[in-house]
Design an enzyme around this catalytic site. Structure first.
Site, mmCIF file in Angstrom:
data_model
loop_
_atom_site.group_PDB
_atom_site.id
_atom_site.type_symbol
_atom_site.label_atom_id
_atom_site.label_comp_id
_atom_site.label_asym_id
_atom_site.label_seq_id
_atom_site.Cartn_x
_atom_site.Cartn_y
_atom_site.Cartn_z
ATOM 1 N N ARG A 113 139.631 112.656 32.774
ATOM 2 C CA ARG A 113 138.475 112.763 31.840
ATOM 3 C C ARG A 113 138.272 113.857 30.789
ATOM 4 O O ARG A 113 137.346 114.123 30.289
ATOM 5 C CB ARG A 113 137.148 112.160 32.455
ATOM 6 C CG ARG A 113 137.238 110.795 32.754
ATOM 7 C CD ARG A 113 135.816 110.500 32.991
ATOM 8 N NE ARG A 113 135.802 109.213 33.604
ATOM 9 C CZ ARG A 113 135.611 108.965 35.137
ATOM 10 N NH1 ARG A 113 135.453 110.353 35.812
ATOM 11 N NH2 ARG A 113 135.393 108.171 35.678
ATOM 12 N N LYS A 135 141.876 115.720 15.587
ATOM 13 C CA LYS A 135 141.968 114.269 15.632
ATOM 14 C C LYS A 135 143.426 114.027 16.769
ATOM 15 O O LYS A 135 144.514 114.787 16.332
ATOM 16 C CB LYS A 135 142.583 113.640 14.085
ATOM 17 C CG LYS A 135 141.460 113.388 13.185
ATOM 18 C CD LYS A 135 142.117 113.125 11.855
ATOM 19 C CE LYS A 135 141.539 111.836 11.467
ATOM 20 N NZ LYS A 135 142.166 111.714 10.049
ATOM 21 N N GLU A 177 151.360 118.628 2.614
ATOM 22 C CA GLU A 177 149.855 118.655 2.934
ATOM 23 C C GLU A 177 149.336 120.011 2.156
ATOM 24 O O GLU A 177 148.364 119.788 1.768
ATOM 25 C CB GLU A 177 149.873 118.989 4.413
ATOM 26 C CG GLU A 177 150.064 117.710 5.362
ATOM 27 C CD GLU A 177 149.141 116.693 5.243
ATOM 28 O OE1 GLU A 177 147.966 116.672 4.798
ATOM 29 O OE2 GLU A 177 149.613 115.313 5.438
ATOM 30 N N LYS A 215 140.850 122.864 4.448
ATOM 31 C CA LYS A 215 140.581 121.862 5.375
ATOM 32 C C LYS A 215 139.726 122.041 6.342
ATOM 33 O O LYS A 215 138.771 120.982 6.726
ATOM 34 C CB LYS A 215 141.879 121.515 6.098
ATOM 35 C CG LYS A 215 141.841 120.436 7.242
ATOM 36 C CD LYS A 215 143.126 119.890 7.619
ATOM 37 C CE LYS A 215 142.764 118.676 8.568
ATOM 38 N NZ LYS A 215 144.095 118.048 9.194
ATOM 39 N N GLU A 225 135.001 111.682 10.334
ATOM 40 C CA GLU A 225 135.376 111.013 9.318
ATOM 41 C C GLU A 225 134.311 110.009 8.791
ATOM 42 O O GLU A 225 134.826 108.851 8.734
ATOM 43 C CB GLU A 225 136.826 110.369 9.920
ATOM 44 C CG GLU A 225 137.724 110.347 8.599
ATOM 45 C CD GLU A 225 139.132 110.151 9.148
ATOM 46 O OE1 GLU A 225 139.333 109.595 10.091
ATOM 47 O OE2 GLU A 225 140.016 110.403 8.264
ATOM 48 N N ARG A 229 135.225 113.840 4.758
ATOM 49 C CA ARG A 229 136.350 113.948 5.365
ATOM 50 C C ARG A 229 137.698 112.988 4.930
ATOM 51 O O ARG A 229 139.010 113.393 4.838
ATOM 52 C CB ARG A 229 136.405 113.800 6.753
ATOM 53 C CG ARG A 229 137.786 114.168 7.500
ATOM 54 C CD ARG A 229 137.468 114.702 8.971
ATOM 55 N NE ARG A 229 138.890 114.727 9.694
ATOM 56 C CZ ARG A 229 138.932 115.145 10.934
ATOM 57 N NH1 ARG A 229 137.785 115.465 11.625
ATOM 58 N NH2 ARG A 229 140.042 115.219 11.741
ATOM 59 N N ASN A 233 142.488 112.052 3.004
ATOM 60 C CA ASN A 233 143.501 110.735 3.056
ATOM 61 C C ASN A 233 144.084 110.538 1.771
ATOM 62 O O ASN A 233 144.957 109.685 1.571
ATOM 63 C CB ASN A 233 142.395 109.476 3.354
ATOM 64 C CG ASN A 233 142.049 109.733 4.797
ATOM 65 O OD1 ASN A 233 142.653 110.367 5.771
ATOM 66 N ND2 ASN A 233 140.915 109.116 5.089
ATOM 67 N N HIS A 236 147.461 109.294 1.589
ATOM 68 C CA HIS A 236 147.799 108.662 3.190
ATOM 69 C C HIS A 236 147.841 107.252 3.288
ATOM 70 O O HIS A 236 148.284 106.705 4.143
ATOM 71 C CB HIS A 236 146.969 109.361 4.014
ATOM 72 C CG HIS A 236 147.368 110.965 4.416
ATOM 73 N ND1 HIS A 236 147.577 112.114 3.494
ATOM 74 C CD2 HIS A 236 147.767 111.464 5.565
ATOM 75 C CE1 HIS A 236 148.055 113.107 3.979
ATOM 76 N NE2 HIS A 236 148.169 112.803 5.151
ATOM 77 N N HIS A 240 151.001 106.395 4.768
ATOM 78 C CA HIS A 240 151.136 106.089 6.082
ATOM 79 C C HIS A 240 152.046 104.567 6.141
ATOM 80 O O HIS A 240 152.759 104.613 7.166
ATOM 81 C CB HIS A 240 149.898 105.681 6.578
ATOM 82 C CG HIS A 240 149.185 106.867 7.503
ATOM 83 N ND1 HIS A 240 147.881 107.311 7.825
ATOM 84 C CD2 HIS A 240 149.940 108.281 7.905
ATOM 85 C CE1 HIS A 240 147.817 108.395 8.340
ATOM 86 N NE2 HIS A 240 148.808 108.878 8.494
ATOM 87 N N HIS A 255 156.996 112.823 7.861
ATOM 88 C CA HIS A 255 155.481 112.522 7.457
ATOM 89 C C HIS A 255 155.410 112.822 5.918
ATOM 90 O O HIS A 255 154.774 112.089 5.044
ATOM 91 C CB HIS A 255 154.562 113.295 8.414
ATOM 92 C CG HIS A 255 152.924 113.068 8.036
ATOM 93 N ND1 HIS A 255 152.288 111.562 8.032
ATOM 94 C CD2 HIS A 255 152.088 113.771 7.367
ATOM 95 C CE1 HIS A 255 151.119 111.907 7.580
ATOM 96 N NE2 HIS A 255 150.903 113.144 7.110
#
Lengths: 359, 359
Positions: A113, A135, A177, A215, A225, A229, A233, A236, A240, A255
């Site tokens: 955990r 993330k 980016e 950022k 998000e 935020r 994207n 993206h 993606h 990427h």
């Protein structure tokens, strides 16, 4: 060494040795687990080893690459943690690119955990993109990062020495980016970036720090998000899908290469849907096309790309969600586009690429 | 209906219908995902279905039992979520015992980096134990809950109607946690419990609510199990190992049955290490022995039990961690015991059980 203080951890840009050494001496971790792949083990671990050798530590080596960012590799990591008798008071150090940061952070956050972890991003992409935002996650059923959590590291160490080991292709990938951050939030930086023609001559820390600050501003306002935020994207939604699909072919894209495709298509959508001028559209797409190798998309794959987009976790309910540019340096979130409009933007991308090829 | 307000969610004890119905009408979830097993689908889903039928919903049925609380079942859940086009604005409802609550909550917390979830515990054990604390997870490499996260639900609905469908064995299993809560923190409730001889005649909500309050007090002081919360581990260091081992045999134990074994052995350790009197030792172990079916442990399995204990995530570094009783109604955390002492406590348990069998 430059320090970027975030809400609950610091990013250090510069040689990490002394800072990490002091920090480990101050903390009491039962054991260190360093996650590497064959590349970072060879090129980066020799820099880290002298600092951690005074502590009980285990190297966890995983196969390199996005196509190993899945549950099976997590099981390998968790199993090694278990065998190394790691516990909640252990520390994971993620020494690698985005895959190791996302997956290593996820494994650390879920083992017993949750234990502490430190990010040590070794690619330009992960230094600029993955070091802020918490993330973490893995790909599942071909959908990128569809299993994961939000959790911040104890610290991030961005060491420019790692960049020396990167190929030109990897530098380009990370640069995407930096372009994105400037396009959504910093017109001035965008005007500076536009002057760049040779990535081999860039002073990276000078670009990384302001890019991280953009950022940081966005993420601290909206850590989970829910709204702003989503600005990040831009490029993206389509990027993606292109990346996810290419992963299944013989010619996977990095990427940033896929995001470059996405940024061209989504700049086109921005022009069609918002006030982005035809001139800005041309300037932006022209710059991106100059930096990246042009790769045309096969129109036969468009339905599959749309399917991947509609499964994206950024969507709410059924509509495909975009973050678009009303102008260079600003962004509007929660835009949607119809399948027909998206196909049109992909066709625009193909035209742009074809022009590039003819030159 | 009784409401227990916690720091960031409420527990409702009573018929859930109206309350859940009002809450769902107020929230805007894109889709509901209800996780059930074959038992709760048959016995509990008929109570829930009328309330959720007005919303887009999908049932996710998983196999019942602790031996399915692992990654493969998670993959089945995540896959069904993906196919149902669930997103971050969806809601998971965990309709079942501890396995469904722990695993369903973990899957909801990690799907697309986290959606909301509601716990609807249907066993006495999960109503008393799993509804507070935010501990979610699955078993990995035979180690219980070794992969997971801490995350709170939006709400917990404890409906006594669900208890009517439970066997005597399942009621006993849940009762173990009620005994534990009283032993570590509430001498008065312990004196009342001691009078119980027939679990068939108990007014459960009257025992559940005070038991939840004990757990609430402890968890709110220490949400991430850094200190005081370890109090709740009384009986669980040995109990978990016994449970984990029994899972691999033809005669698996229910959680509370294993915890009953652990409480007897750890009460013995409490007597040996702390001030717990011989009389209290006898009173406690005698009561537990009367309620639970006596199951002797095979001494040949002791080394395996010790191995499982030393892998427990409650440990820091290498020592095996215990929470022990200086007296009935109070607890001391961060005790350790040597392998020899632990074996002695297991032998004590076997003697107690043998006495029970002779009666």
């Amino acid at each position: 060494m430059e320090t970027l203080p975030l809400q609950d951890y610091n990013i250090y840009v510069g040689d990490f040795d002394q800072r990490l050494s002091d920090w480990l001496a101050e903390k009491v971790y039962s054991r260190l687990l360093i996650i590497v792949d064959q590349n970072t083990k060879m090129h980066c671990w020799p820099l880290l080893e002298p600092v951690v050798s005074a502590y009980q530590h285990s190297l966890i080596e995983i196969p390199a690459g996005e196509d190993h960012k899945h549950l099976e590799t997590c099981q390998q990591i968790w199993q090694t943690m278990m065998e190394a008798r790691a516990d909640r008071r252990s520390l994971t150090i993620d020494l690698g690119g985005g895959v190791i940061g996302d997956m290593g952070g996820f494994c650390a956050s879920t083992f017993k955990r949750g234990m502490d972890f430190v990010q040590m991003p070794t690619t330009l992409l992960s230094q600029v993109d993955a070091s802020i935002g918490g993330k973490l996650g893995i790909d599942f059923m071909q959908v990128k990062n569809s299993i994961g959590v939000f959790r911040n590291p104890q610290a991030v160490y961005i060491d420019p020495r790692f960049l020396r080991t990167l190929s030109a292709r990897e530098l380009r990938s990370g640069f995407a980016e930096i372009i994105k951050h400037s396009l959504i939030a910093d017109r001035e930086q965008w005007e500076e970036l536009r002057q760049i023609s040779d990535l081999g001559k860039v002073d990276w820390p000078k670009l990384i720090v302001p890019s991280l600050r953009i950022k940081q501003r966005i993420v601290e306002i909206d850590p989970f998000e829910r709204g702003l935020r989503k600005a990040l994207n831009f490029g993206h939604t389509i990027g993606h899908a292109v990346e996810g699909h290419a992963l299944e072919t013989d010619a996977p894209l990095l990427h940033g290469e896929a995001i470059a495709v996405g940024m061209i298509a989504e700049t086109y959508l921005s022009h069609r849907q918002l006030d982005l001028s035809a001139e800005a559209l041309e300037t932006i797409t022209d710059f991106i096309r100059r930096i990246y190798e042009p790769v045309a998309l096969d129109p036969a794959t468009f339905p599959e790309l749309l399917r991947l987009m509609s499964n994206d976790k950024k969507n709410e309910s059924q509509a495909i969600n975009f973050s678009l540019l009303p102008a260079a340096g600003s962004v509007e979130v929660n835009r949607t586009a119809s399948p027909a409009e998206i196909v049109e933007s992909l066709e625009y991308y193909n035209e742009i690429v074809a022009v590039g090829n003819r030159i």
